[in-house]
Design a protein around this motif. Sequence first.
Motif, mmCIF file in Angstrom:
data_model
loop_
_atom_site.group_PDB
_atom_site.id
_atom_site.type_symbol
_atom_site.label_atom_id
_atom_site.label_comp_id
_atom_site.label_asym_id
_atom_site.label_seq_id
_atom_site.Cartn_x
_atom_site.Cartn_y
_atom_site.Cartn_z
ATOM 1 N N ASN A 46 -54.681 -13.064 -62.811
ATOM 2 C CA ASN A 46 -55.555 -12.586 -63.880
ATOM 3 C C ASN A 46 -55.934 -11.121 -63.688
ATOM 4 O O ASN A 46 -57.092 -10.730 -63.827
ATOM 5 N N ALA A 47 -54.940 -10.300 -63.329
ATOM 6 C CA ALA A 47 -55.193 -8.876 -63.111
ATOM 7 C C ALA A 47 -55.592 -8.192 -64.416
ATOM 8 O O ALA A 47 -55.116 -8.544 -65.486
ATOM 9 N N SER A 48 -56.469 -7.205 -64.314
ATOM 10 C CA SER A 48 -56.968 -6.496 -65.493
ATOM 11 C C SER A 48 -56.194 -5.188 -65.704
ATOM 12 O O SER A 48 -55.401 -4.769 -64.856
ATOM 13 N N ASP A 49 -56.452 -4.527 -66.829
ATOM 14 C CA ASP A 49 -55.802 -3.243 -67.111
ATOM 15 C C ASP A 49 -56.157 -2.204 -66.041
ATOM 16 O O ASP A 49 -55.306 -1.416 -65.626
ATOM 17 N N VAL A 69 -49.394 -7.459 -54.916
ATOM 18 C CA VAL A 69 -49.983 -8.763 -55.232
ATOM 19 C C VAL A 69 -51.022 -9.143 -54.177
ATOM 20 O O VAL A 69 -52.118 -9.616 -54.503
ATOM 21 N N ALA A 70 -50.700 -8.896 -52.913
ATOM 22 C CA ALA A 70 -51.617 -9.237 -51.824
ATOM 23 C C ALA A 70 -52.902 -8.424 -51.904
ATOM 24 O O ALA A 70 -53.987 -8.922 -51.576
ATOM 25 N N LEU A 71 -52.815 -7.178 -52.327
ATOM 26 C CA LEU A 71 -54.005 -6.334 -52.459
ATOM 27 C C LEU A 71 -54.955 -6.880 -53.524
ATOM 28 O O LEU A 71 -56.170 -6.925 -53.321
ATOM 29 N N VAL A 72 -54.393 -7.287 -54.645
ATOM 30 C CA VAL A 72 -55.226 -7.859 -55.707
ATOM 31 C C VAL A 72 -55.826 -9.189 -55.251
ATOM 32 O O VAL A 72 -57.012 -9.461 -55.470
ATOM 33 N N ALA A 73 -55.007 -10.001 -54.595
ATOM 34 C CA ALA A 73 -55.497 -11.299 -54.108
ATOM 35 C C ALA A 73 -56.635 -11.103 -53.112
ATOM 36 O O ALA A 73 -57.639 -11.832 -53.151
ATOM 37 N N HIS A 80 -64.307 -9.243 -56.304
ATOM 38 C CA HIS A 80 -64.364 -7.988 -57.053
ATOM 39 C C HIS A 80 -62.938 -7.565 -57.404
ATOM 40 O O HIS A 80 -61.979 -8.006 -56.764
ATOM 41 N N PRO A 81 -62.789 -6.706 -58.410
ATOM 42 C CA PRO A 81 -61.443 -6.252 -58.788
ATOM 43 C C PRO A 81 -60.883 -5.273 -57.759
ATOM 44 O O PRO A 81 -61.634 -4.700 -56.951
ATOM 45 N N PHE A 82 -59.592 -5.071 -57.791
ATOM 46 C CA PHE A 82 -58.959 -4.102 -56.905
ATOM 47 C C PHE A 82 -59.159 -2.713 -57.493
ATOM 48 O O PHE A 82 -58.687 -2.418 -58.589
ATOM 49 N N THR A 83 -59.856 -1.846 -56.764
ATOM 50 C CA THR A 83 -60.178 -0.506 -57.265
ATOM 51 C C THR A 83 -59.759 0.590 -56.281
ATOM 52 O O THR A 83 -60.160 1.745 -56.442
ATOM 53 N N ALA A 105 -57.400 -4.141 -46.084
ATOM 54 C CA ALA A 105 -57.790 -4.684 -47.390
ATOM 55 C C ALA A 105 -58.475 -6.034 -47.238
ATOM 56 O O ALA A 105 -59.487 -6.309 -47.904
ATOM 57 N N ARG A 106 -57.938 -6.880 -46.366
ATOM 58 C CA ARG A 106 -58.520 -8.218 -46.191
ATOM 59 C C ARG A 106 -59.901 -8.159 -45.546
ATOM 60 O O ARG A 106 -60.704 -9.072 -45.708
ATOM 61 N N ALA A 107 -60.155 -7.056 -44.832
ATOM 62 C CA ALA A 107 -61.496 -6.848 -44.265
ATOM 63 C C ALA A 107 -62.400 -6.143 -45.273
ATOM 64 O O ALA A 107 -63.569 -5.872 -44.977
ATOM 65 N N ASP A 108 -61.864 -5.865 -46.465
ATOM 66 C CA ASP A 108 -62.606 -5.207 -47.547
ATOM 67 C C ASP A 108 -63.113 -3.825 -47.129
ATOM 68 O O ASP A 108 -64.238 -3.436 -47.452
#
Length: 202
Positions: A46-49, A69-73, A80-83, A105-108
């Motif tokens: 469900n990725a956004s624009d 894909v892994a970054l968005v997941a 939160h969205p990937f920014t 990324a997984r550690a945010d």
Amino acid sequence: MKSRALILGVCAFFAAGCKQHLLTDYRPLDKSGMWSSGLEQLKALNASDSEVDQLVKVKHAGLSDDACVALVAAAHERKHPFTSGDSTANLAGAGYSENQILEIARADQLDAISGDAVALRLIGLSDGFVQYILQRRLQGRSTLDTPQIARLKNTGLSEAQILEKIKAGMTDAQADREVAAREAARNHAGTGFVRVRGRKAR
């Protein structure tokens, strides 16, 4: 009653559609070279624009479809969205591997430590040293700031010596004092007065 139920159903559909980003435009990612399998996985996430825009930066930095894909997941797991497209691209440009980037990324922590992580590479430190510092920061353990590490290195300390000081709990303030002392000692080295004795006149 039927018309009212129909209206409610339509409203619910549009409300759900907004949340589910049903109209996301994936064409920019398609143009950037992402395969259809990657696009389908992003649709499932469900990725956004706005996330697509961020991922285009990531693709241009050379990361794989799987990494995108892994970054968005990872971001969605954190609710939160990937920014972090710029931070991710900067890390890739500094030579960090996909595995290292995904670990961050997984550690945010992409935006929080990317600047320091890139600076560590620019100092010219070894991969092992950089990885050790990165691990400490991801674990929330005390570590010297990158500028202090650079200054200690510039005074002639080896990586092993700097690591010993970090493991011993050296603070930035203590590093400042040591740098000042070492620089002062270096500046005064060889400046002692030596009396030159000439020949005695006969």
